[in-house]
Write a protein that holds these residues in place. Sequence first.
Motif, mmCIF file in Angstrom:
data_model
loop_
_atom_site.group_PDB
_atom_site.id
_atom_site.type_symbol
_atom_site.label_atom_id
_atom_site.label_comp_id
_atom_site.label_asym_id
_atom_site.label_seq_id
_atom_site.Cartn_x
_atom_site.Cartn_y
_atom_site.Cartn_z
ATOM 1 N N VAL A 33 -13.111 4.624 -2.748
ATOM 2 C CA VAL A 33 -12.746 3.464 -3.559
ATOM 3 C C VAL A 33 -11.966 2.458 -2.716
ATOM 4 O O VAL A 33 -10.985 2.821 -2.063
ATOM 5 C CB VAL A 33 -11.892 3.901 -4.769
ATOM 6 C CG1 VAL A 33 -11.505 2.709 -5.617
ATOM 7 C CG2 VAL A 33 -12.637 4.944 -5.598
ATOM 8 N N ALA A 34 -12.420 1.227 -2.726
ATOM 9 C CA ALA A 34 -11.814 0.088 -2.015
ATOM 10 C C ALA A 34 -12.055 0.215 -0.512
ATOM 11 O O ALA A 34 -12.731 1.124 -0.048
ATOM 12 C CB ALA A 34 -10.339 -0.062 -2.348
ATOM 13 N N ASP A 38 -16.085 1.145 0.312
ATOM 14 C CA ASP A 38 -16.034 1.146 -1.146
ATOM 15 C C ASP A 38 -17.394 1.458 -1.763
ATOM 16 O O ASP A 38 -18.406 0.858 -1.393
ATOM 17 C CB ASP A 38 -15.558 -0.220 -1.645
ATOM 18 C CG ASP A 38 -15.399 -0.273 -3.146
ATOM 19 O OD1 ASP A 38 -14.835 0.673 -3.719
ATOM 20 O OD2 ASP A 38 -15.836 -1.276 -3.753
ATOM 21 N N TYR A 73 -8.993 7.412 3.919
ATOM 22 C CA TYR A 73 -9.083 7.604 2.475
ATOM 23 C C TYR A 73 -8.300 8.844 2.089
ATOM 24 O O TYR A 73 -8.330 9.854 2.803
ATOM 25 C CB TYR A 73 -10.550 7.729 2.036
ATOM 26 C CG TYR A 73 -11.250 6.401 2.063
ATOM 27 C CD1 TYR A 73 -11.296 5.598 0.931
ATOM 28 C CD2 TYR A 73 -11.816 5.926 3.231
ATOM 29 C CE1 TYR A 73 -11.908 4.352 0.969
ATOM 30 C CE2 TYR A 73 -12.428 4.680 3.281
ATOM 31 C CZ TYR A 73 -12.475 3.906 2.141
ATOM 32 O OH TYR A 73 -13.069 2.672 2.186
ATOM 33 N N ARG A 74 -7.598 8.754 0.951
ATOM 34 C CA ARG A 74 -6.778 9.848 0.437
ATOM 35 C C ARG A 74 -7.134 10.105 -1.027
ATOM 36 O O ARG A 74 -7.445 9.157 -1.760
ATOM 37 C CB ARG A 74 -5.291 9.503 0.519
ATOM 38 C CG ARG A 74 -4.808 9.160 1.913
ATOM 39 C CD ARG A 74 -4.769 10.410 2.799
ATOM 40 N NE ARG A 74 -4.392 10.079 4.166
ATOM 41 C CZ ARG A 74 -5.247 10.059 5.189
ATOM 42 N NH1 ARG A 74 -6.512 10.339 5.003
ATOM 43 N NH2 ARG A 74 -4.830 9.766 6.405
ATOM 44 N N ARG A 76 -6.968 10.426 -4.892
ATOM 45 C CA ARG A 76 -6.207 9.678 -5.898
ATOM 46 C C ARG A 76 -5.396 10.670 -6.737
ATOM 47 O O ARG A 76 -5.942 11.657 -7.220
ATOM 48 C CB ARG A 76 -7.168 8.896 -6.788
ATOM 49 C CG ARG A 76 -6.475 8.126 -7.903
ATOM 50 C CD ARG A 76 -7.461 7.358 -8.723
ATOM 51 N NE ARG A 76 -7.972 6.238 -7.933
ATOM 52 C CZ ARG A 76 -8.796 5.329 -8.412
ATOM 53 N NH1 ARG A 76 -9.223 5.410 -9.662
ATOM 54 N NH2 ARG A 76 -9.222 4.351 -7.626
ATOM 55 N N ARG A 82 -11.937 10.949 -6.734
ATOM 56 C CA ARG A 82 -11.981 9.591 -6.191
ATOM 57 C C ARG A 82 -10.935 9.502 -5.093
ATOM 58 O O ARG A 82 -9.788 9.899 -5.278
ATOM 59 C CB ARG A 82 -11.701 8.570 -7.289
ATOM 60 C CG ARG A 82 -12.743 8.664 -8.408
ATOM 61 C CD ARG A 82 -12.507 7.648 -9.461
ATOM 62 N NE ARG A 82 -13.114 6.404 -8.985
ATOM 63 C CZ ARG A 82 -12.829 5.215 -9.477
ATOM 64 N NH1 ARG A 82 -11.943 5.063 -10.420
ATOM 65 N NH2 ARG A 82 -13.426 4.146 -8.991
ATOM 66 N N TRP A 83 -11.339 8.992 -3.942
ATOM 67 C CA TRP A 83 -10.436 8.832 -2.807
ATOM 68 C C TRP A 83 -10.210 7.355 -2.563
ATOM 69 O O TRP A 83 -11.150 6.587 -2.376
ATOM 70 C CB TRP A 83 -11.025 9.495 -1.568
ATOM 71 C CG TRP A 83 -10.966 10.990 -1.588
ATOM 72 C CD1 TRP A 83 -10.675 11.802 -2.639
ATOM 73 C CD2 TRP A 83 -11.212 11.854 -0.483
ATOM 74 N NE1 TRP A 83 -10.724 13.117 -2.259
ATOM 75 C CE2 TRP A 83 -11.056 13.175 -0.934
ATOM 76 C CE3 TRP A 83 -11.553 11.633 0.837
ATOM 77 C CZ2 TRP A 83 -11.220 14.271 -0.103
ATOM 78 C CZ3 TRP A 83 -11.728 12.724 1.666
ATOM 79 C CH2 TRP A 83 -11.552 14.031 1.203
ATOM 80 N N ASP A 84 -8.949 6.974 -2.552
ATOM 81 C CA ASP A 84 -8.568 5.576 -2.368
ATOM 82 C C ASP A 84 -8.350 5.242 -0.896
ATOM 83 O O ASP A 84 -7.833 6.060 -0.129
ATOM 84 C CB ASP A 84 -7.282 5.280 -3.144
ATOM 85 C CG ASP A 84 -7.488 5.347 -4.646
ATOM 86 O OD1 ASP A 84 -8.507 4.817 -5.133
ATOM 87 O OD2 ASP A 84 -6.644 5.940 -5.340
ATOM 88 N N TRP A 85 -8.698 4.020 -0.556
ATOM 89 C CA TRP A 85 -8.514 3.519 0.802
ATOM 90 C C TRP A 85 -7.028 3.430 1.100
ATOM 91 O O TRP A 85 -6.229 2.930 0.292
ATOM 92 C CB TRP A 85 -9.176 2.156 0.913
ATOM 93 C CG TRP A 85 -9.088 1.506 2.243
ATOM 94 C CD1 TRP A 85 -9.523 1.970 3.435
ATOM 95 C CD2 TRP A 85 -8.529 0.213 2.501
ATOM 96 N NE1 TRP A 85 -9.293 1.050 4.425
ATOM 97 C CE2 TRP A 85 -8.678 -0.025 3.884
ATOM 98 C CE3 TRP A 85 -7.947 -0.746 1.710
ATOM 99 C CZ2 TRP A 85 -8.251 -1.197 4.479
ATOM 100 C CZ3 TRP A 85 -7.513 -1.924 2.299
ATOM 101 C CH2 TRP A 85 -7.678 -2.137 3.674
ATOM 102 N N ALA A 86 -6.609 3.912 2.277
ATOM 103 C CA ALA A 86 -5.206 3.895 2.671
ATOM 104 C C ALA A 86 -4.976 3.043 3.913
ATOM 105 O O ALA A 86 -3.880 3.031 4.458
ATOM 106 C CB ALA A 86 -4.741 5.329 2.929
#
Length: 90
Positions: A33-34, A38, A73-74, A76, A82-86
């Motif tokens: 995600v992001a 993304d 990515y980590r 959420r 879902r893994w968010d962009w870090a």
Amino acid sequence: MDDEQLMRGRVYGADHDDPDPGPRRGREYRELVAGPLDGLLLDVTGRSAEELRDGAALPTEIGAYGGGGRACYRPRAGDPLRWDWAGDLP
């Protein structure tokens, strides 16, 4: 994310000319995600619980550092599928 949404996704690392770049049955995926990746799905089949908690630094040509850079990515909090962009790394 329901099965239909998952099956429409493109898997990270699939060749751009692959006629079927989507997920495969029997594999486990996380939605990115992001950031530069993304919407892609990351195949995490066979990764340990520790590796899944740590997330991933994925090579990409389209991040802040271009060729040779990595997008991090980590998982959420509250939704580990879902893994968010870090951020990006060189």
